[in-house]
Structures are given as structure tokens and as C-alpha cells.
Write a protein that holds these residues in place. Sequence first.
Motif, PDB file in Angstrom:
ATOM      1  N   GLN A   1      -4.064  -8.231   1.334  1.00  0.00           N
ATOM      2  CA  GLN A   1      -3.818  -7.539   0.067  1.00  0.00           C
ATOM      3  C   GLN A   1      -3.802  -8.553  -1.066  1.00  0.00           C
ATOM      4  O   GLN A   1      -3.265  -9.663  -0.932  1.00  0.00           O
ATOM      5  CB  GLN A   1      -2.473  -6.809   0.124  1.00  0.00           C
TER       6      GLN A   1
ATOM      7  N   GLU B   1       0.622   4.620   1.100  1.00  0.00           N
ATOM      8  CA  GLU B   1      -0.330   5.158   2.058  1.00  0.00           C
ATOM      9  C   GLU B   1      -0.352   6.684   2.043  1.00  0.00           C
ATOM     10  O   GLU B   1       0.101   7.341   2.991  1.00  0.00           O
ATOM     11  CB  GLU B   1      -0.013   4.649   3.456  1.00  0.00           C
TER      12      GLU B   1
ATOM     13  N   ARG C   1      -8.700  -3.936  -2.809  1.00  0.00           N
ATOM     14  CA  ARG C   1      -7.857  -3.010  -2.054  1.00  0.00           C
ATOM     15  C   ARG C   1      -7.400  -3.693  -0.770  1.00  0.00           C
ATOM     16  O   ARG C   1      -7.936  -4.718  -0.382  1.00  0.00           O
ATOM     17  CB  ARG C   1      -8.637  -1.739  -1.704  1.00  0.00           C
ATOM     18  N   ALA C   2      -6.422  -3.111  -0.130  1.00  0.00           N
ATOM     19  CA  ALA C   2      -5.973  -3.642   1.157  1.00  0.00           C
ATOM     20  C   ALA C   2      -7.075  -3.468   2.195  1.00  0.00           C
ATOM     21  O   ALA C   2      -7.788  -2.466   2.216  1.00  0.00           O
ATOM     22  CB  ALA C   2      -4.713  -2.926   1.610  1.00  0.00           C
ATOM     23  N   VAL C   3      -7.197  -4.456   3.055  1.00  0.00           N
ATOM     24  CA  VAL C   3      -8.148  -4.421   4.163  1.00  0.00           C
ATOM     25  C   VAL C   3      -7.370  -4.670   5.447  1.00  0.00           C
ATOM     26  O   VAL C   3      -6.694  -5.688   5.594  1.00  0.00           O
ATOM     27  CB  VAL C   3      -9.249  -5.478   4.000  1.00  0.00           C
TER      28      VAL C   3
ATOM     29  N   VAL D   1       0.849  -1.193   0.000  1.00  0.00           N
ATOM     30  CA  VAL D   1       0.000   0.000   0.000  1.00  0.00           C
ATOM     31  C   VAL D   1       0.883   1.241   0.000  1.00  0.00           C
ATOM     32  O   VAL D   1       1.784   1.368   0.832  1.00  0.00           O
ATOM     33  CB  VAL D   1      -0.928   0.052   1.231  1.00  0.00           C
TER      34      VAL D   1
ATOM     35  N   ASN E   1      -2.800   0.669  -4.297  1.00  0.00           N
ATOM     36  CA  ASN E   1      -2.498  -0.716  -3.965  1.00  0.00           C
ATOM     37  C   ASN E   1      -1.594  -1.313  -5.034  1.00  0.00           C
ATOM     38  O   ASN E   1      -1.786  -1.069  -6.228  1.00  0.00           O
ATOM     39  CB  ASN E   1      -3.791  -1.523  -3.870  1.00  0.00           C
TER      40      ASN E   1
ATOM     41  N   TRP F   1      -7.820   2.153   0.733  1.00  0.00           N
ATOM     42  CA  TRP F   1      -7.854   0.963   1.559  1.00  0.00           C
ATOM     43  C   TRP F   1      -8.897   1.112   2.646  1.00  0.00           C
ATOM     44  O   TRP F   1      -9.401   2.198   2.896  1.00  0.00           O
ATOM     45  CB  TRP F   1      -6.491   0.595   2.105  1.00  0.00           C
TER      46      TRP F   1
ATOM     47  N   CYS G   1      -3.187  -7.320   7.837  1.00  0.00           N
ATOM     48  CA  CYS G   1      -3.676  -6.679   6.612  1.00  0.00           C
ATOM     49  C   CYS G   1      -3.774  -7.737   5.529  1.00  0.00           C
ATOM     50  O   CYS G   1      -2.909  -8.616   5.422  1.00  0.00           O
ATOM     51  CB  CYS G   1      -2.717  -5.566   6.184  1.00  0.00           C
TER      52      CYS G   1
ATOM     53  N   CYS H   1      -4.913   6.299  -1.347  1.00  0.00           N
ATOM     54  CA  CYS H   1      -3.896   5.252  -1.297  1.00  0.00           C
ATOM     55  C   CYS H   1      -3.916   4.474  -2.607  1.00  0.00           C
ATOM     56  O   CYS H   1      -4.963   4.325  -3.236  1.00  0.00           O
ATOM     57  CB  CYS H   1      -4.161   4.281  -0.146  1.00  0.00           C
TER      58      CYS H   1
END
Length: 414
Positions: A300, A50, A288-290, A48, A196, A139, A298, A194
Motif C-alpha cells: 500500500q 474493504e 491502490r493496495a495490491v 484499505v 485506499n 484494490w 499486501c 474499496c
Amino acid sequence: MAQADVLVLGAGMVGVSTALHLRRRGLSVVLMDRRGPGEETSFGNAGVIEGSALFPVSFPRDVGVLVRHALKLAPQSNYRLGALPGLVPWLLAYFQASGDAGLAASARDLRPLMARARAEHRIFADAAGADGLLNPTGWVKIYRSEADYASAEPERLLARELNVACEELDPQGVLKLEPHLRPDFVRGSFWPECDNCSDPGGLVKAYADLFVREGGILLKGDARSLKRTGGRWRVDSDAGPVSGERAVLCLGPWSMDLFGRFGLKLPFAVKRGYHVHLAPEPGVTLSRAVVDRAGGFCLQWTKYGVRATTGIEFAGRDDPPDRRQADLVVPLARRLLPLGAVRESEPWLGRRPAFPDSKPVVGAAPRQPGLFLNFGHSHWGFTLGPVTGLLLAQMMTGEAPFTDPAPYAAGRFG
């Protein structure tokens, strides 16, 4: 002996980006690492960029949470008992910096870097033909309890103050973004600023290839051979010795190997972390990243499968790996998303270089003419490599820095 204007030591995201910025300013640059570009810490991150990051990962203050960490019941952390005595001074400083005031101060100092991070990545990715590796989908953070959500309110308040976009979501709002998640949470937040990356190590390699195409020299060798000889910096490579008028340490967690030799006294430690890749069930996707705050991990989407990254392990940099956190995270990840088998026999181990205030050191090394530093990015090396590389290149070539570099100076530690 081969010669260059600058030797850049370390070919992770930070080193590659620094070398590329210096090369684009007309300097002859040698970039050197013992491995290929992006094969250490830069390979194993959450992928990510960020741009909306604010509060650093902090040391918990809640007594109940601390007890869970001490008993090794929390996936957010692990520790190796034998390493703790040597880490006590750093941990105390980290604890002090983890109060609301300290976190807000670090967030404000980092904001100029975070705000420019995505744009600098885009410049490199477009030139490298790697823009397809970046997906501007933001994210999501999920919260499994109202108490967990409430504990993150100071960060959301700061986001509003600093005009960092953040959307508060109910479970249905989260599921509109990621319909394959299992609704095992009570709230969420969406941070749109952000990008990814499906292949973090591949992105570093693409930037390194761009550096070479633009006239930079990439060599293999041991950066720990660096020494000053005849007013120049010299390092041994597989192609023979190379000297440079200036040298830049971008060695991340290996920077400490040179501290004593060059008189650097910095409060530096390594936060270790792990990842595993899991096969998604048929039809399952992730855009997306969670981040699962309570679970301390996380998720991804990557070319290798769904990557689950763990929290922090406090241990010696070179201690044997401990799969405890990965084993805790895997069932939590499956609880959140339909996932199948783990694709590796052992978790991947990475090492995050960190200062207690979670800010990197960027600038000239004290009392060492011609030696410069760019390391200690904590959890944000992948995000900040291009932008701290820009800042350092501006400082080294006499350009006006795009932001005040004082918050990142080595001298802030006294």
C-alpha cells in the motif's frame, strides 16, 4: 468526580467511531485510551476500507500448505511454539470455521456491514476535513499460479451471487491499473468497491479531532481500571476518576484483560502482524493496495513509503516481536515492485483481535447492566469501525438498527 452518559474505552478506529456516533445522538461521551488515538492496531493496517470484502482470512486446509506453515516456510504465517498449547481450542474452532461453508456463512453475516462501511467512513471523513486521505481506487489481488487462482474461485462465485463487483484480469489488465508492477504473476482480480488510505493512523486522529470539536471529551488513562460502583461505571484517567451510566469496551486485543473480571467467556485470540515501509525507486507509484496471495502480503502507498504488511503470527499478545515474516516478505515485495531500502530498523508489530468466525462482537455484555461490547473485528477493524459504531449507537439509543445485530451478539458462542 467527572461524569458522562457513556464511557468509551479504546481510541482505535472502532472506539473513536463509536464515541462519535454516540455523541452525535446527544449523549455526553468520554473517550479514553492510554495512548493517543489511532496509535495501536489502527495505525499499522493495510489502509484499505474493504467495501467488497467477502471471505475472511482462513486457516489453510491443503496438506502441502499446512506443512509449509508448520515448517515456518510460508510468509502468510508464523507461530511461537510456547504459545500454541493455550491457542489450541481457538485454533480448532478457527479451522472449523475456515471451510467453504463456514467462510460463506461469515461472509453473508458480514455483508450488511461491509456494504455500508465506505459510506460511513465518507460521512466522518467529509465532516473531519480528511476526505483527501481516502482514494476510491479499489484494490487488486494477484495470483502467481493457475492453482492459486482456482483456489479463490469460491469467493468470486459468492461475489457474483451477492452483486459484489469483481473484474477478472490477465497480467496486462493488472498492469493497466498498476503499470509499475513487475509482471511476475499469471492472473489478477480487481475489486473496485474499496477506498485506499495513505495514513490510517492519521484518519483515526482526524475522526478523534472531530469528536472533540463536536463536544466529546478525550482523556488518557488505563481502561483496565474499569469497575462498577454504585450502579455506575468508573474508570481512572490522568485527569482523575470519571464515571458513566454506561461503558463500551472497544479495546481490541486488550479487551481480554477485562474478561475474567466481568464474567465474559468468549473464544477470543490475537493474530499478530507486522509491517515495514520501503522507499519506492524513482518514478515508481502505486495507486491502490495490491495483495499477493501466494506471498501472503499486501502493498500500500502511504505517507511513510510503500507499506508491506505481513500475514498472521500466532503468539502471545505481549510476546517479544519476531521479524521472520517481515524478512520473508521484503524480497517478495521487491520482486513485485521496484523498491529500495527498508525505512525502519525493526518491523512494526500490531495485534488483531479475533473470534474464530472472524465476526466482531457488537452489543450488550451478558449479565452486566450498562456494559456494551464492540471489538474482535479481526482483519477489518479499520474498515468496520464506523459501521459497527453506528450499529451499537443505534442499539444503545433505541433506534431501529440498520441491520439485524444478532449475528454479532456475544451470545452466539453459547
